[in-house]
Design a protein around this motif. Structure first.
Motif, PDB file in Angstrom:
ATOM      1  N   GLU A 195      21.778 -14.515  -1.800  1.00 14.07           N
ATOM      2  CA  GLU A 195      20.902 -13.479  -1.273  1.00 14.07           C
ATOM      3  C   GLU A 195      21.175 -13.293   0.215  1.00 14.07           C
ATOM      4  OE1 GLU A 195      16.824 -14.222  -2.123  1.00 14.07           O
ATOM      5  OE2 GLU A 195      17.144 -14.492  -4.275  1.00 14.07           O
ATOM      6  N   ALA A 196      21.145 -12.054   0.649  1.00 13.20           N
ATOM      7  CA  ALA A 196      21.332 -11.739   2.065  1.00 13.20           C
ATOM      8  C   ALA A 196      20.421 -10.572   2.427  1.00 13.20           C
ATOM      9  CB  ALA A 196      22.788 -11.390   2.359  1.00 13.20           C
ATOM     10  N   VAL A 197      19.557 -10.805   3.397  1.00 15.70           N
ATOM     11  CA  VAL A 197      18.661  -9.755   3.889  1.00 15.70           C
ATOM     12  C   VAL A 197      18.905  -9.608   5.390  1.00 15.70           C
ATOM     13  CG1 VAL A 197      16.293  -8.985   4.174  1.00 15.70           C
ATOM     14  CG2 VAL A 197      16.940 -10.271   2.118  1.00 15.70           C
ATOM     15  N   PHE A 198      19.347  -8.433   5.802  1.00 11.29           N
ATOM     16  CA  PHE A 198      19.646  -8.171   7.206  1.00 11.29           C
ATOM     17  C   PHE A 198      18.518  -7.360   7.840  1.00 11.29           C
ATOM     18  CE2 PHE A 198      23.772  -8.875   5.291  1.00 11.29           C
ATOM     19  CZ  PHE A 198      24.429  -9.639   6.237  1.00 11.29           C
ATOM     20  N   SER A 199      18.328  -7.586   9.128  1.00  9.43           N
ATOM     21  CA  SER A 199      17.353  -6.831   9.906  1.00  9.43           C
ATOM     22  C   SER A 199      18.058  -6.287  11.145  1.00  9.43           C
ATOM     23  CB  SER A 199      16.180  -7.733  10.310  1.00  9.43           C
ATOM     24  OG  SER A 199      15.280  -7.040  11.142  1.00  9.43           O
ATOM     25  N   ILE A 200      18.142  -4.977  11.240  1.00 10.84           N
ATOM     26  CA  ILE A 200      18.798  -4.324  12.379  1.00 10.84           C
ATOM     27  C   ILE A 200      17.714  -3.867  13.338  1.00 10.84           C
ATOM     28  CG2 ILE A 200      20.355  -2.487  13.108  1.00 10.84           C
ATOM     29  CD1 ILE A 200      21.428  -2.404  10.242  1.00 10.84           C
ATOM     30  N   LYS A 201      17.684  -4.465  14.515  1.00 12.28           N
ATOM     31  CA  LYS A 201      16.618  -4.162  15.479  1.00 12.28           C
ATOM     32  C   LYS A 201      16.849  -2.815  16.138  1.00 12.28           C
ATOM     33  CE  LYS A 201      14.514  -7.207  17.768  1.00 12.28           C
ATOM     34  NZ  LYS A 201      14.066  -8.223  18.743  1.00 12.28           N
ATOM     35  N   ILE A 202      15.828  -1.971  16.067  1.00  8.09           N
ATOM     36  CA  ILE A 202      15.873  -0.666  16.736  1.00  8.09           C
ATOM     37  C   ILE A 202      15.360  -0.796  18.162  1.00  8.09           C
ATOM     38  CG2 ILE A 202      15.004   1.691  16.685  1.00  8.09           C
ATOM     39  CD1 ILE A 202      14.853   1.448  13.656  1.00  8.09           C
ATOM     40  N   ASP A 203      14.257  -1.527  18.314  1.00  9.98           N
ATOM     41  CA  ASP A 203      13.712  -1.837  19.631  1.00  9.98           C
ATOM     42  C   ASP A 203      12.909  -3.122  19.495  1.00  9.98           C
ATOM     43  OD1 ASP A 203      11.142  -1.110  18.577  1.00  9.98           O
ATOM     44  OD2 ASP A 203      11.624   0.984  19.017  1.00  9.98           O
ATOM     45  N   ASP A 204      12.141  -3.460  20.524  1.00  6.30           N
ATOM     46  CA  ASP A 204      11.405  -4.720  20.509  1.00  6.30           C
ATOM     47  C   ASP A 204      10.314  -4.774  19.442  1.00  6.30           C
ATOM     48  OD1 ASP A 204      12.952  -5.698  22.543  1.00  6.30           O
ATOM     49  OD2 ASP A 204      11.555  -5.079  24.132  1.00  6.30           O
ATOM     50  N   GLU A 205       9.921  -3.621  18.949  1.00 12.00           N
ATOM     51  CA  GLU A 205       8.792  -3.570  18.025  1.00 12.00           C
ATOM     52  C   GLU A 205       9.150  -3.116  16.614  1.00 12.00           C
ATOM     53  OE1 GLU A 205       5.820  -1.136  19.787  1.00 12.00           O
ATOM     54  OE2 GLU A 205       5.415  -2.527  21.441  1.00 12.00           O
ATOM     55  N   SER A 206      10.350  -2.644  16.404  1.00 15.21           N
ATOM     56  CA  SER A 206      10.691  -2.121  15.083  1.00 15.21           C
ATOM     57  C   SER A 206      12.127  -2.480  14.700  1.00 15.21           C
ATOM     58  CB  SER A 206      10.501  -0.601  15.032  1.00 15.21           C
ATOM     59  OG  SER A 206      11.317   0.028  16.008  1.00 15.21           O
ATOM     60  N   SER A 207      12.370  -2.523  13.382  1.00 23.13           N
ATOM     61  CA  SER A 207      13.692  -2.837  12.873  1.00 23.13           C
ATOM     62  C   SER A 207      13.829  -2.255  11.471  1.00 23.13           C
ATOM     63  CB  SER A 207      13.924  -4.347  12.852  1.00 23.13           C
ATOM     64  OG  SER A 207      12.956  -4.983  12.048  1.00 23.13           O
ATOM     65  N   VAL A 208      15.048  -2.195  11.005  1.00 25.77           N
ATOM     66  CA  VAL A 208      15.343  -1.702   9.655  1.00 25.77           C
ATOM     67  C   VAL A 208      15.780  -2.893   8.809  1.00 25.77           C
ATOM     68  CG1 VAL A 208      16.825  -0.220   8.265  1.00 25.77           C
ATOM     69  CG2 VAL A 208      16.000   0.570  10.492  1.00 25.77           C
ATOM     70  N   ILE A 209      15.138  -3.076   7.644  1.00 23.25           N
ATOM     71  CA  ILE A 209      15.462  -4.175   6.748  1.00 23.25           C
ATOM     72  C   ILE A 209      16.454  -3.685   5.694  1.00 23.25           C
ATOM     73  CG2 ILE A 209      14.552  -5.888   5.152  1.00 23.25           C
ATOM     74  CD1 ILE A 209      13.626  -6.222   8.037  1.00 23.25           C
ATOM     75  N   VAL A 210      17.528  -4.440   5.511  1.00 22.44           N
ATOM     76  CA  VAL A 210      18.562  -4.086   4.534  1.00 22.44           C
ATOM     77  C   VAL A 210      18.815  -5.287   3.631  1.00 22.44           C
ATOM     78  CG1 VAL A 210      20.935  -3.335   4.186  1.00 22.44           C
ATOM     79  CG2 VAL A 210      19.658  -2.531   6.195  1.00 22.44           C
ATOM     80  N   LYS A 211      18.542  -5.124   2.347  1.00 23.92           N
ATOM     81  CA  LYS A 211      18.789  -6.186   1.381  1.00 23.92           C
ATOM     82  C   LYS A 211      20.069  -5.889   0.612  1.00 23.92           C
ATOM     83  CE  LYS A 211      16.816  -8.846  -2.420  1.00 23.92           C
ATOM     84  NZ  LYS A 211      15.624  -9.082  -3.274  1.00 23.92           N
ATOM     85  N   CYS A 212      20.976  -6.846   0.601  1.00 20.51           N
ATOM     86  CA  CYS A 212      22.246  -6.662  -0.106  1.00 20.51           C
ATOM     87  C   CYS A 212      22.009  -6.785  -1.607  1.00 20.51           C
ATOM     88  CB  CYS A 212      23.267  -7.698   0.354  1.00 20.51           C
ATOM     89  SG  CYS A 212      23.747  -7.504   2.086  1.00 20.51           S
ATOM     90  N   ASP A 213      22.240  -5.697  -2.336  1.00 24.43           N
ATOM     91  CA  ASP A 213      21.983  -5.714  -3.768  1.00 24.43           C
ATOM     92  C   ASP A 213      23.236  -5.503  -4.619  1.00 24.43           C
ATOM     93  OD1 ASP A 213      22.453  -3.074  -3.175  1.00 24.43           O
ATOM     94  OD2 ASP A 213      20.427  -2.386  -3.635  1.00 24.43           O
ATOM     95  N   ARG A 214      24.369  -5.334  -3.973  1.00 23.67           N
ATOM     96  CA  ARG A 214      25.625  -5.191  -4.713  1.00 23.67           C
ATOM     97  C   ARG A 214      26.318  -6.546  -4.778  1.00 23.67           C
ATOM     98  NH1 ARG A 214      30.749  -1.184  -3.203  1.00 23.67           N
ATOM     99  NH2 ARG A 214      32.027  -1.700  -5.017  1.00 23.67           N
ATOM    100  N   LYS A 215      26.578  -7.038  -5.999  1.00 21.82           N
ATOM    101  CA  LYS A 215      27.173  -8.363  -6.180  1.00 21.82           C
ATOM    102  C   LYS A 215      28.564  -8.227  -6.802  1.00 21.82           C
ATOM    103  CE  LYS A 215      22.656 -10.550  -6.616  1.00 21.82           C
ATOM    104  NZ  LYS A 215      21.783 -11.469  -7.376  1.00 21.82           N
ATOM    105  N   GLU A 216      29.518  -8.956  -6.236  1.00 18.72           N
ATOM    106  CA  GLU A 216      30.904  -8.862  -6.687  1.00 18.72           C
ATOM    107  C   GLU A 216      31.526 -10.253  -6.791  1.00 18.72           C
ATOM    108  OE1 GLU A 216      32.789  -5.152  -4.548  1.00 18.72           O
ATOM    109  OE2 GLU A 216      31.447  -6.209  -3.165  1.00 18.72           O
ATOM    110  N   MET A 217      32.509 -10.377  -7.701  1.00 12.63           N
ATOM    111  CA  MET A 217      33.268 -11.613  -7.835  1.00 12.63           C
ATOM    112  C   MET A 217      34.740 -11.263  -7.981  1.00 12.63           C
ATOM    113  SD  MET A 217      35.081 -13.898  -9.876  1.00 12.63           S
ATOM    114  CE  MET A 217      34.776 -13.338 -11.551  1.00 12.63           C
ATOM    115  N   ALA A 218      35.581 -12.008  -7.272  1.00  5.72           N
ATOM    116  CA  ALA A 218      37.021 -11.794  -7.381  1.00  5.72           C
ATOM    117  C   ALA A 218      37.726 -13.142  -7.329  1.00  5.72           C
ATOM    118  CB  ALA A 218      37.518 -10.894  -6.260  1.00  5.72           C
ATOM    119  N   VAL A 219      38.840 -13.248  -8.019  1.00  3.22           N
ATOM    120  CA  VAL A 219      39.662 -14.463  -7.983  1.00  3.22           C
ATOM    121  C   VAL A 219      40.854 -14.200  -7.076  1.00  3.22           C
ATOM    122  CG1 VAL A 219      41.027 -16.102  -9.323  1.00  3.22           C
ATOM    123  CG2 VAL A 219      38.949 -15.108 -10.312  1.00  3.22           C
ATOM    124  N   LEU A 220      41.023 -15.036  -6.059  1.00  2.00           N
ATOM    125  CA  LEU A 220      42.083 -14.830  -5.081  1.00  2.00           C
ATOM    126  C   LEU A 220      42.709 -16.158  -4.711  1.00  2.00           C
ATOM    127  CD1 LEU A 220      43.518 -12.812  -3.175  1.00  2.00           C
ATOM    128  CD2 LEU A 220      41.749 -13.301  -1.485  1.00  2.00           C
TER     129      LEU A 220
END
Length: 228
Positions: free
Chosen positions: A74-99
């Motif tokens: 799980e990964a939840v990001f918060s991008i701060k707009i200013d000292d009082e507000s931010s945008v919350i972004v939850k990563c909902d795309r899941k991928e698997m690869a063999v490398l």
């Protein structure tokens, strides 16, 4: 990237957790203009966080034979707009690869990041993240949990079942209708009191004088259900 702060936190979940942290990055204008920004965050699993203008992602690397379907990221990001507000972004795309003999597991989210709306007076902006890697609960674990919940509910019904009880615990002015087998199995003190040739065993009565009625009720509920 000019600075990173890391806070270790204790997760609350049913399945085992390998990693759970909160992090923050203060990103300078010159670093953002160079292209995608990456940060190593989880050494044992080769964890990497990546930011660019269109995506936020969290990636880990595992041995090829890992049962990836049992891994929960799980990964939840918060991008701060200013000292009082931010945008919350939850990563909902899941991928698997063999490398190259390893499995790459990634969670991500497509998002447009316009730094001009985020820069502070020092031409920097902040991205925070809460990252978690754990073991996904299996169907068997869910079945066990449901079974335990059902057992607790049944024991709540048995507690104070006057019709089928075989003894009474007296506290204050209240009688608690109980069961010798349950009290003896769950409490060593009651087991000794209900042994052969005791007054309590002969009269099927235990009188508690040293504790208030409310405390005795809480104790008996815990004996029956395991809950406080």
């Amino acid at each position: 990237m000019s600075s990173t702060t890391i806070t270790t936190i204790t997760p609350v979940m049913d399945a085992p957790v390998y990693y759970h942290q909160k992090l923050a990055w203060k990103i300078r204008e010159e670093d953002w203009k160079k292209g995608p920004i990456t940060s190593v965050v989880l050494q044992p699993f080769h964890g990497v966080v990546l930011f660019n203008k269109t995506k936020l992602s969290f990636c880990t690397k595992w041995p090829k034979d890992t049962a990836h379907e049992k891994i929960n990221m799980e990964a939840v990001f918060s991008i701060k707009i200013d000292d009082e507000s931010s945008v919350i972004v939850k990563c909902d795309r899941k991928e698997m690869a063999v490398l190259e003999g390893t499995k790459m597991l990634r969670v991500s989210k497509l998002v447009e990041v316009d730094p001009e709306l985020l820069y502070d007076e020092d031409r920097c902006f902040t991205i925070e993240a809460e990252l978690q890697v754990g073991q996904r609960k299996t169907n068997e674990q869910d079945k066990v949990k449901v079974g335990l919940n059902g057992f607790v509910q049944d024991m709540k019904l048995i507690f104070q079942d006057e019709k089928n009880s075989d003894m009474v615990v007296i506290a204050g002015n209240k009688n608690f209708h109980c069961h010798k087998a349950v009290l003896s199995a769950r409490c060593e003190v009651f087991k000794n009191m209900l042994a052969h040739d005791t007054i309590e065993s002969d009269t099927n009565t235990i009188e508690v004088k040293e504790a208030p009625m409310e405390a005795v009720e809480c104790m008996l509920k815990y004996i029956y259900t395991g809950e406080l």
